[in-house]
Design a protein around this motif. Structure first.
Motif, mmCIF file in Angstrom:
data_model
loop_
_atom_site.group_PDB
_atom_site.id
_atom_site.type_symbol
_atom_site.label_atom_id
_atom_site.label_comp_id
_atom_site.label_asym_id
_atom_site.label_seq_id
_atom_site.Cartn_x
_atom_site.Cartn_y
_atom_site.Cartn_z
ATOM 1 N N ASP A 177 -53.364 94.087 -47.499
ATOM 2 C CA ASP A 177 -54.103 95.335 -47.337
ATOM 3 C C ASP A 177 -53.199 96.552 -47.332
ATOM 4 O OD1 ASP A 177 -56.531 93.975 -47.136
ATOM 5 O OD2 ASP A 177 -56.230 93.597 -44.998
ATOM 6 N N GLY A 178 -51.897 96.335 -47.501
ATOM 7 C CA GLY A 178 -50.954 97.445 -47.524
ATOM 8 C C GLY A 178 -50.460 97.865 -46.158
ATOM 9 N N HIS A 179 -50.775 97.088 -45.111
ATOM 10 C CA HIS A 179 -50.325 97.419 -43.760
ATOM 11 C C HIS A 179 -48.998 96.723 -43.460
ATOM 12 C CE1 HIS A 179 -54.897 97.798 -43.061
ATOM 13 N NE2 HIS A 179 -54.396 98.967 -43.423
ATOM 14 N N CYS A 180 -48.198 97.373 -42.641
ATOM 15 C CA CYS A 180 -46.885 96.830 -42.298
ATOM 16 C C CYS A 180 -47.029 95.821 -41.165
ATOM 17 C CB CYS A 180 -45.939 97.959 -41.903
ATOM 18 S SG CYS A 180 -44.265 97.392 -41.551
ATOM 19 N N ALA A 181 -46.588 94.586 -41.413
ATOM 20 C CA ALA A 181 -46.660 93.536 -40.392
ATOM 21 C C ALA A 181 -45.333 93.357 -39.662
ATOM 22 C CB ALA A 181 -47.067 92.212 -41.043
ATOM 23 N N GLY A 182 -44.317 94.050 -40.095
ATOM 24 C CA GLY A 182 -42.998 93.919 -39.486
ATOM 25 C C GLY A 182 -41.922 94.238 -40.494
ATOM 26 N N ALA A 183 -40.698 93.790 -40.203
ATOM 27 C CA ALA A 183 -39.586 94.059 -41.110
ATOM 28 C C ALA A 183 -38.490 93.022 -40.890
ATOM 29 C CB ALA A 183 -39.034 95.468 -40.890
ATOM 30 N N THR A 184 -37.682 92.832 -41.927
ATOM 31 C CA THR A 184 -36.483 92.005 -41.820
ATOM 32 C C THR A 184 -35.275 92.924 -41.931
ATOM 33 O OG1 THR A 184 -36.410 91.599 -44.219
ATOM 34 C CG2 THR A 184 -37.654 90.035 -42.863
ATOM 35 N N GLY A 218 -41.070 92.860 -35.263
ATOM 36 C CA GLY A 218 -42.516 92.957 -35.366
ATOM 37 C C GLY A 218 -42.972 94.371 -35.663
ATOM 38 N N ALA A 219 -44.281 94.536 -35.834
ATOM 39 C CA ALA A 219 -44.824 95.851 -36.158
ATOM 40 C C ALA A 219 -44.634 96.847 -35.018
ATOM 41 C CB ALA A 219 -46.309 95.729 -36.501
ATOM 42 N N ASP A 220 -44.432 96.345 -33.800
ATOM 43 C CA ASP A 220 -44.218 97.225 -32.649
ATOM 44 C C ASP A 220 -42.757 97.596 -32.453
ATOM 45 O OD1 ASP A 220 -43.329 94.727 -31.971
ATOM 46 O OD2 ASP A 220 -44.413 94.597 -30.067
ATOM 47 N N GLY A 221 -41.872 97.147 -33.343
ATOM 48 C CA GLY A 221 -40.462 97.493 -33.245
ATOM 49 C C GLY A 221 -39.661 96.582 -32.345
ATOM 50 N N ARG A 222 -40.266 95.515 -31.836
ATOM 51 C CA ARG A 222 -39.551 94.580 -30.969
ATOM 52 C C ARG A 222 -39.080 93.371 -31.775
ATOM 53 N NH1 ARG A 222 -40.096 95.595 -25.541
ATOM 54 N NH2 ARG A 222 -41.565 97.285 -25.037
ATOM 55 N N ILE A 223 -37.996 92.788 -31.332
ATOM 56 C CA ILE A 223 -37.388 91.672 -32.041
ATOM 57 C C ILE A 223 -38.248 90.424 -31.863
ATOM 58 C CG2 ILE A 223 -35.371 90.155 -32.141
ATOM 59 C CD1 ILE A 223 -33.654 92.511 -31.360
ATOM 60 N N VAL A 224 -38.596 89.805 -32.998
ATOM 61 C CA VAL A 224 -39.370 88.565 -32.981
ATOM 62 C C VAL A 224 -38.449 87.355 -32.985
ATOM 63 C CG1 VAL A 224 -41.072 87.191 -34.261
ATOM 64 C CG2 VAL A 224 -41.312 89.668 -34.148
ATOM 65 N N GLU A 274 -32.536 84.221 -26.510
ATOM 66 C CA GLU A 274 -33.564 84.404 -25.481
ATOM 67 C C GLU A 274 -33.519 85.811 -24.901
ATOM 68 O OE1 GLU A 274 -31.522 81.901 -25.725
ATOM 69 O OE2 GLU A 274 -32.916 80.299 -26.295
ATOM 70 N N ALA A 275 -32.323 86.366 -24.787
ATOM 71 C CA ALA A 275 -32.201 87.714 -24.224
ATOM 72 C C ALA A 275 -32.645 88.788 -25.210
ATOM 73 C CB ALA A 275 -30.753 87.970 -23.797
ATOM 74 N N ALA A 276 -32.566 88.502 -26.522
ATOM 75 C CA ALA A 276 -32.890 89.515 -27.527
ATOM 76 C C ALA A 276 -34.360 89.523 -27.901
ATOM 77 C CB ALA A 276 -32.043 89.298 -28.780
ATOM 78 N N VAL A 277 -34.991 88.334 -27.961
ATOM 79 C CA VAL A 277 -36.384 88.251 -28.397
ATOM 80 C C VAL A 277 -37.287 89.009 -27.423
ATOM 81 C CG1 VAL A 277 -38.336 86.696 -28.765
ATOM 82 C CG2 VAL A 277 -36.078 86.084 -29.620
#
Length: 706
Positions: A260-267, A170-176, A191-194
């Protein structure tokens, strides 16, 4: 006297006491004034009275009485005058003033009440609008929650179906979410990683270092989120899972950017590193990912345009192709580097997709080409859409390392209908149009319509075809050659590259640039390519002894020749019937055009490869199409002269070229530097490890010619 009092009361009741008082005062004033006048007149008439016989004493007494009476009357007159002025003037003015003040006070109060009422009405209306907006926002929120639930379910299904290791952040750097294979690499359950920070689940270190554990990459994902880019970020890593097991891998981190050019997360895709591949300088390795993705896009485009052509012929319906050329991409690549150009193209392709919506399909075809297919749309609709896209591209600016990058677009609108001859013809017309627009300054839209100019061009193409046919058989077609020199000491023999020339009526040898575009549009390039092949083989047979000093002869072929169903067989039979070993021939194709016709290119390679003949890609720039190279068995890559020039003036581009050479070596492909013009460039190419060089500093004219 009683009747006077009653009359005054009646008058006061009817006209008001103030008015009656004023009238009585004025009446008394008039009476007093009359008496004073009369006595004054009497006073002045006393001498005349004396003449009638009054004595002096009586006269003196009369004067005294008249004088006193006059004085009293004057005092009374002044009193009545004051009363008249007070009640007739002062009190009415004061009463009028009091009434005016009271009226003004009443008016101010009324206006204040009116303003308060208007303010309350406005506040009531605003409250009603706010309540309505609140209701609509709640509806939208419920709809968005539904979309979010469906999107989460879709993402979960896609992640479950995806077999390769991949992590969604996610955009906060946590695993989705993450795939099952990624869980195995991380050594923990889903479950432990998300919900955990990426660095807490996978500890990664720089795989390009000799001691990776001394160089942690804890902020690698955070950097991709803070500086989002449409290009994937590639990094060779050594990762430690929860069990402290070490393994080498290649991370491909792609930012997810909204409209809008904003980062929503990453793969984050994780690929196991193979042997030395994981030690490559990964900032350059983005080219592998870009070309792999682009190859898939070209295949999808080819399938879709063939489908639209079939539908147009079956149902007599019309579709449109918008062929977009980004005008200043080459300049941006020269000024800011290849990655800046790739980022710009990706962003512009994303912009085109957003503006199209459901109206069409967008395909990123090459570094400066974007294709749009509008199914079941008229030519006028295609023109309108093309103009909107041109304006949108011209108005968009892309930030890149402190600079603002912008381009204009040349857009060709080509109909796809029952008269379309095929994909090659449609693309050829589109390419001709955008090149004509670029030659005229670019930033415009042109439509392929059957007008006089269009028919004139077709007549000119036919004239060129009739012009070249007899010359290929009567000795007025020639070829020349240029040496390709090995750079490594003790390497193999030099090679030759042959170029077609055709003699005009005045004896001037014309280059293919004069007649080949017409042959490409008419799909008649095969006869020129076959003539060159036969002529070179015959000359090699005649100059057998001299040719012993050379290794390979490169022949430039047009990719449009590959679309001829009989061309491949003719090449095969020509090679098989010659006494020259086919292994001494290498067929050279423009890399970008070969990628556009990838299937035909690979079919040609499958037919000629068993003979021993080689395949080369010419005019390569800053990418390596590894999938195309593997499928076609490419043996040589020839770098465009612009790549060589930039590598001489920019350290990053020089490092990029070094990586391209290293990657080519891993693919067992030899490299050629084109356009070498001085000794400094020659020595630098030798230092980098380029296998061959070609240019005027080495050789202007080769041995082989006819």
């Amino acid at each position: 006297m009683q009747w006077i009092v009653e009359g005054l009361r009646a008058a006061a009741h009817r006209y008001g006491r103030a008015r009656v008082n004023i009238a009585v005062g004025y009446a008394l004033f008039v009476v007093a004034a009359a008496l004073v006048s009369m006595l004054t007149a009497l006073l002045y008439t006393v001498p005349e009275i004396a003449e009638v016989g009054l004595v002096q004493e009586q006269l003196q007494r009369v004067r005294s009485i008249v004088f006193d009476t006059t004085a009293v009357l004057l005092i009374v007159l002044c009193g009545f005058g004051f009363i008249a002025i007070w009640f007739g003037v002062v009190q009415p003015i004061q009463a009028f003033r009091e009434r005016a003040i009271a009226k003004l006070s009443d008016t101010s109060t009324a206006e204040a009440l009116a303003l308060s009422e208007k303010s309350l009405q406005r506040a009531r209306e605003q409250l009603q609008v706010a309540l309505q907006d609140n209701i609509e926002l709640r509806r939208e929120l419920r709809a968005l929650r539904g979309i979010e639930v469906r999107a989460d379910a879709l993402v979960e299904a896609l992640v479950a179906a995806y077999t390769d290791p991949m992590v969604l952040v996610g955009a906060d750097g946590r695993i989705v979410d993450l795939t099952r294979s990624a869980c195995e690499i991380a050594g923990c359950s889903r479950e432990a990683a998300v919900g955990q920070p990426f660095a807490a689940v996978l500890r990664i270190y720089d795989g390009t270092k000799e001691t990776p554990r001394e160089h942690p990459l804890d902020h690698l994902v955070a950097q991709a989120l803070e500086a989002p880019s449409a290009l994937p970020r590639i990094q060779s890593v050594v990762l430690l899972d929860q069990r402290d097991v070490e393994r080498r891998a290649i991370f491909s981190i792609a930012s997810v950017i909204d409209r809008d050019g904003h980062c929503a997360g990453a793969t984050v895709r994780i690929a196991p590193a193979q042997s030395d591949a994981g030690k490559l300088p990964e900032p350059m390795a983005q080219s592998l990912v870009v070309q792999s993705v682009r190859e898939d896009v070209r295949k999808q485009f080819g399938d879709r345009i063939e489908e639209l052509i079939r539908l147009a012929r079956m149902r007599e319906e019309r579709h449109c192709l918008l062929w977009i050329r980004l005008d200043q991409v080459a300049t941006i690549s020269d000024q800011h580097g290849y990655l800046a150009a790739e980022e710009l193209v990706r962003r512009m392709a994303q912009l085109v997709r957003e503006r199209l919506g459901e109206k069409g399909e967008c395909y990123e075809m090459a570094t400066d080409r974007i294709a749009v297919l509008l199914g079941f749309r008229s030519l006028q609709e295609g023109r309108t859409t093309a103009e909107h896209l041109r304006q949108a591209i011209a108005s968009r600016q892309i930030p890149w390392k402190g600079a603002r990058l912008s381009v204009t677009a040349s857009v060709a609108v080509v109909p796809i209908d029952a008269a379309s001859e095929g994909r090659a013809q449609v693309l050829a017309v589109a390419e001709d149009l955008v090149l004509a627009i670029a030659a005229a300054g670019g930033n415009a839209v042109r439509v392929d319509e059957p007008n006089e100019q269009h028919l004139s061009r077709r007549r000119l193409d036919r004239e060129w075809l009739e012009w070249i046919k007899p010359r290929l058989g009567d000795g007025r077609a020639h070829f020349i050659s240029q040496e390709i020199v090995p750079l490594s000491p003790g390497a193999s023999k030099p090679s030759l590259e042959c170029y077609l020339r055709v003699e005009d009526d005045d004896g001037v040898w014309l280059t293919p640039g004069a007649f080949m575009p017409s042959l490409e549009r008419l799909r008649q390039t095969g006869m020129a390519d076959l003539w060159v092949l036969r002529a070179v083989l015959e000359q090699m047979e005649r100059e057998a002894e001299a040719m012993d000093g050379y290794d390979t002869v490169f022949l430039n072929f047009s990719a449009e020749s590959l679309l001829d169903a009989e061309f491949n067989d003719r090449v095969f039979h020509t090679l098989a019937s010659s006494s020259i070993p086919p292994s001494r021939i290498s067929f050279e194709f423009d890399e970008r055009v070969a990628a556009m016709y990838a299937e035909a290119f690979c079919r040609f390679a499958e037919i000629v490869r068993p003979t021993g003949a080689g395949i080369a890609l010419d005019r390569c720039r800053w990418t390596i199409n590894d999938e195309l190279i593997r499928r076609a068995g490419v043996g040589y890559i020839k770098f465009h002269e612009s790549v060589i020039k930039r590598a001489m003036h920019d350290r990053y581009d020089r490092a990029h070229l070094e990586w391209l050479r290293t990657a080519s070596g891993l693919l067992n492909v030899r490299t050629v530097a084109c356009g070498v013009e001085d000794e400094a460039t020659l020595e630098e190419m030798r230092r980098i490890g380029i296998d061959y060089a070609q240019g005027v500093i080495l050789n202007k004219m080769g041995l082989l010619m006819a």
